[in-house]
Scaffold this motif. Structure first.
Motif, mmCIF file in Angstrom:
data_model
loop_
_atom_site.group_PDB
_atom_site.id
_atom_site.type_symbol
_atom_site.label_atom_id
_atom_site.label_comp_id
_atom_site.label_asym_id
_atom_site.label_seq_id
_atom_site.Cartn_x
_atom_site.Cartn_y
_atom_site.Cartn_z
ATOM 1 N N ARG A 187 24.801 20.581 37.627
ATOM 2 C CA ARG A 187 25.584 18.888 38.031
ATOM 3 C C ARG A 187 27.804 19.065 37.023
ATOM 4 O O ARG A 187 27.909 18.691 37.805
ATOM 5 N N ASP A 188 27.623 20.123 36.900
ATOM 6 C CA ASP A 188 28.813 20.361 36.678
ATOM 7 C C ASP A 188 29.593 20.411 38.236
ATOM 8 O O ASP A 188 29.518 20.827 38.609
ATOM 9 N N CYS A 189 30.850 19.956 37.519
ATOM 10 C CA CYS A 189 31.873 20.103 38.523
ATOM 11 C C CYS A 189 32.747 21.730 38.048
ATOM 12 O O CYS A 189 32.849 21.563 36.688
ATOM 13 N N LYS A 190 32.727 21.667 39.157
ATOM 14 C CA LYS A 190 33.860 23.091 39.321
ATOM 15 C C LYS A 190 35.762 23.308 39.368
ATOM 16 O O LYS A 190 35.491 22.390 40.593
ATOM 17 N N ASP A 193 37.343 20.654 40.568
ATOM 18 C CA ASP A 193 36.681 19.077 41.750
ATOM 19 C C ASP A 193 37.008 17.716 41.139
ATOM 20 O O ASP A 193 37.235 17.813 39.782
ATOM 21 N N ASP A 194 36.871 16.520 42.333
ATOM 22 C CA ASP A 194 37.409 15.070 41.697
ATOM 23 C C ASP A 194 35.589 15.021 40.840
ATOM 24 O O ASP A 194 34.498 14.651 42.426
ATOM 25 N N ALA A 195 36.215 14.745 40.078
ATOM 26 C CA ALA A 195 33.897 14.347 39.628
ATOM 27 C C ALA A 195 33.655 13.105 40.619
ATOM 28 O O ALA A 195 32.424 12.748 40.882
ATOM 29 N N LYS A 198 32.994 13.900 44.330
ATOM 30 C CA LYS A 198 31.308 15.013 44.087
ATOM 31 C C LYS A 198 30.402 14.883 43.450
ATOM 32 O O LYS A 198 29.090 15.309 44.006
ATOM 33 N N CYS A 200 29.734 14.454 40.891
ATOM 34 C CA CYS A 200 29.310 16.090 38.930
ATOM 35 C C CYS A 200 29.292 15.462 37.841
ATOM 36 O O CYS A 200 30.299 14.668 37.812
ATOM 37 N N GLU A 201 29.639 16.454 37.171
ATOM 38 C CA GLU A 201 29.624 15.878 35.321
ATOM 39 C C GLU A 201 30.384 16.596 35.134
ATOM 40 O O GLU A 201 30.888 18.245 34.691
ATOM 41 N N HIS A 210 38.133 22.329 35.707
ATOM 42 C CA HIS A 210 36.753 22.005 34.984
ATOM 43 C C HIS A 210 36.192 22.945 33.758
ATOM 44 O O HIS A 210 36.767 24.110 33.995
#
Length: 442
Positions: A187-190, A193-195, A198, A200-201, A210
């Motif tokens: 689930r991590d943002c890469k 990325d806009d959390a 996306k 994501c975490e 990130h």
């Protein structure tokens, strides 16, 4: 006359009783002595058996005997959930040092050496060979701190025979977790990325990037290692002297240990404001000025040594260290921790280096071709005769570098350390040995 006779008879009776007691005591004495010897022999056998059992038992049982060394139970809920590898390495950290049979008595004034490594076995082999030639190395304990577990690195350290050696493994290294924090989580943002979009975490750093587990592991390992060596290990948590810290790409000259002993002895008189002693200049490209004087300058990151008093000052700045958006531990120290002390932080060193940073690849990049480095497995470092014996003179004066180039207070950091999970894990490392029975000495 009658009274006199009674007195004589009474005295004779007392004398007979005394003689009887002496005779009885003499008869009883061998029994008492034999009984005491038997008890002492039994105690000795029990202790010997206990020691043998400690050395040969499994790591699971060793942990039970040393709960105070690595007891996270009061803080477990604040740390990431461990996998089997993490748990097994944490247990291995409890094992006693090896080679104690060959080097049973460490010097009372020893400078403990901590070598922290990642995964560059070709570099580590060179460092270990250089350490094997250091004069006085057999007098102390060498601790090798691993960022994760890599069999090639482990095998090299297990082959060390020239001193007592203990291995420790960072149990929360991102390299141990393949699908969860502090490693890579699905689930991590890469990258950028806009959390929100996306779903994501993670929190981006000041530049919008990130976290990268491979990058953040550098700072996590150093901070975990410092807290563990000073406050967590049975072998060092009561150590009042200096501890020397080196890395897997630091070539150590034969005179390094003796020179460091001299610098530490001279520091209170020659440079009472110095926090540490260094084996090398803060400028990693320099091999020293060659002057007949000692040098006081900002603390370098090659072969630095300080005591528990300095560690306490650093530890009190845990929040500054853990919340500064910079993935390098050394830049974090230069840009925010040291400046927070309110006055210059100097280190004392000699005019000729006793250690060289030779890393050119892997974790360290960008050094010029002229610098010493490994080429096809061969290290190009010249060790001269003056590098084999102590070359620090007590009569030398001290040259102070008050203004030096490099990272200063006000630098905002290169980023890579913006995720709140990394910051909190870092902060938690500073607390794990400060609870209940693990509270360190002041």
């Amino acid at each position: 006359m009658k009274g006199l006779m009674l007195c004589v008879l009474s005295s004779m009776a007392s004398l007979k009783k005394s003689r009887f007691k002496v005779v009885a005591f003499r008869r009883l004495l061998p029994v008492v002595v034999i009984t005491l010897l038997g008890v002492l022999l039994l105690i000795f056998l029990l202790r010997t058996n206990s020691t043998l059992n400690f050395v040969t038992r499994s790591s699971d049982e060793v942990v039970e005997d040393n709960k105070l060394s690595y007891n996270y139970s009061e803080f477990r809920d604040h740390l990431p959930h461990q996998n089997e590898l993490s748990i097994s390495l944490e247990k291995r950290n409890q094992l006693p040092p090896r080679n104690r049979d060959q080097y049973p008595n460490l010097a009372s004034d020893r400078i403990v050496i901590v070598l922290y490594v990642h995964n560059r076995p070709q570099y580590l082999q060179v460092v270990v060979q250089s350490l094997s030639r250091v004069v006085g190395i057999s007098e102390t304990l060498l601790i090798v701190s691993h960022d994760g577990y890599f069999e090639g690195m482990n095998k090299i350290v297990e082959g060390i025979k020239f001193c007592q050696v203990k291995q420790i493994f960072a149990p929360y290294s991102p390299h141990l977790f393949s699908n969860s924090f502090p490693g890579v989580s699905p689930r991590d943002c890469k990258e950028k990325d806009d959390a929100t979009n996306k779903h994501c975490e993670g929190n981006p750093d000041q530049y919008g990037n990130h976290r990268s587990p491979k990058i953040v592991s550098l700072k996590h390992h150093w901070w975990w290692m410092m807290n563990t060596v000073w406050d967590g290990l049975q072998e060092t948590r009561s150590h009042s002297g200096h501890i020397l810290f080196i890395e897997e790409d630091h070539f150590i000259f034969p005179n390094a240990y003796r020179n460091l002993q001299l610098l530490i002895a001279l520091k209170p008189k020659k440079c009472p404001d110095c926090y540490a002693a260094n084996l090398a200049p803060s400028d990693v490209k320099s091999q020293g000025e060659g002057w007949e004087s000692l040098i006081a300058e900002r603390m370098g990151n090659v072969g630095y040594a300080f005591n528990r008093t300095v560690w306490r000052k650093i530890h009190r700045k845990a929040r500054e260290f853990c919340f500064f958006d910079e993935y390098n531990w050394d830049i974090t120290m230069w840009a925010t921790v040291y400046p927070s002390f309110g006055h210059p932080v100097y280190t004392l060193r000699g005019p000729r280096t006793s250690a060289i940073h030779f890393g050119k690849c892997g974790l360290h990049q960008g050094q010029g071709d002229k610098n010493a480095c490994i080429d096809n497995g061969v290290v190009n470092i010249q060790v001269e005769e003056s590098d084999k014996v102590a070359n620090i003179k007590s009569e030398w004066e001290v040259q102070v570098y008050k203004h030096q180039a490099g990272y200063q207070a006000g630098f905002k950091g290169w980023g890579g350390w913006g995720d709140e999970r990394d910051r909190q894990l870092c902060l938690n490392f500073s607390k794990i040995y400060h609870l209940g029975g693990n509270r360190p000495r002041s």
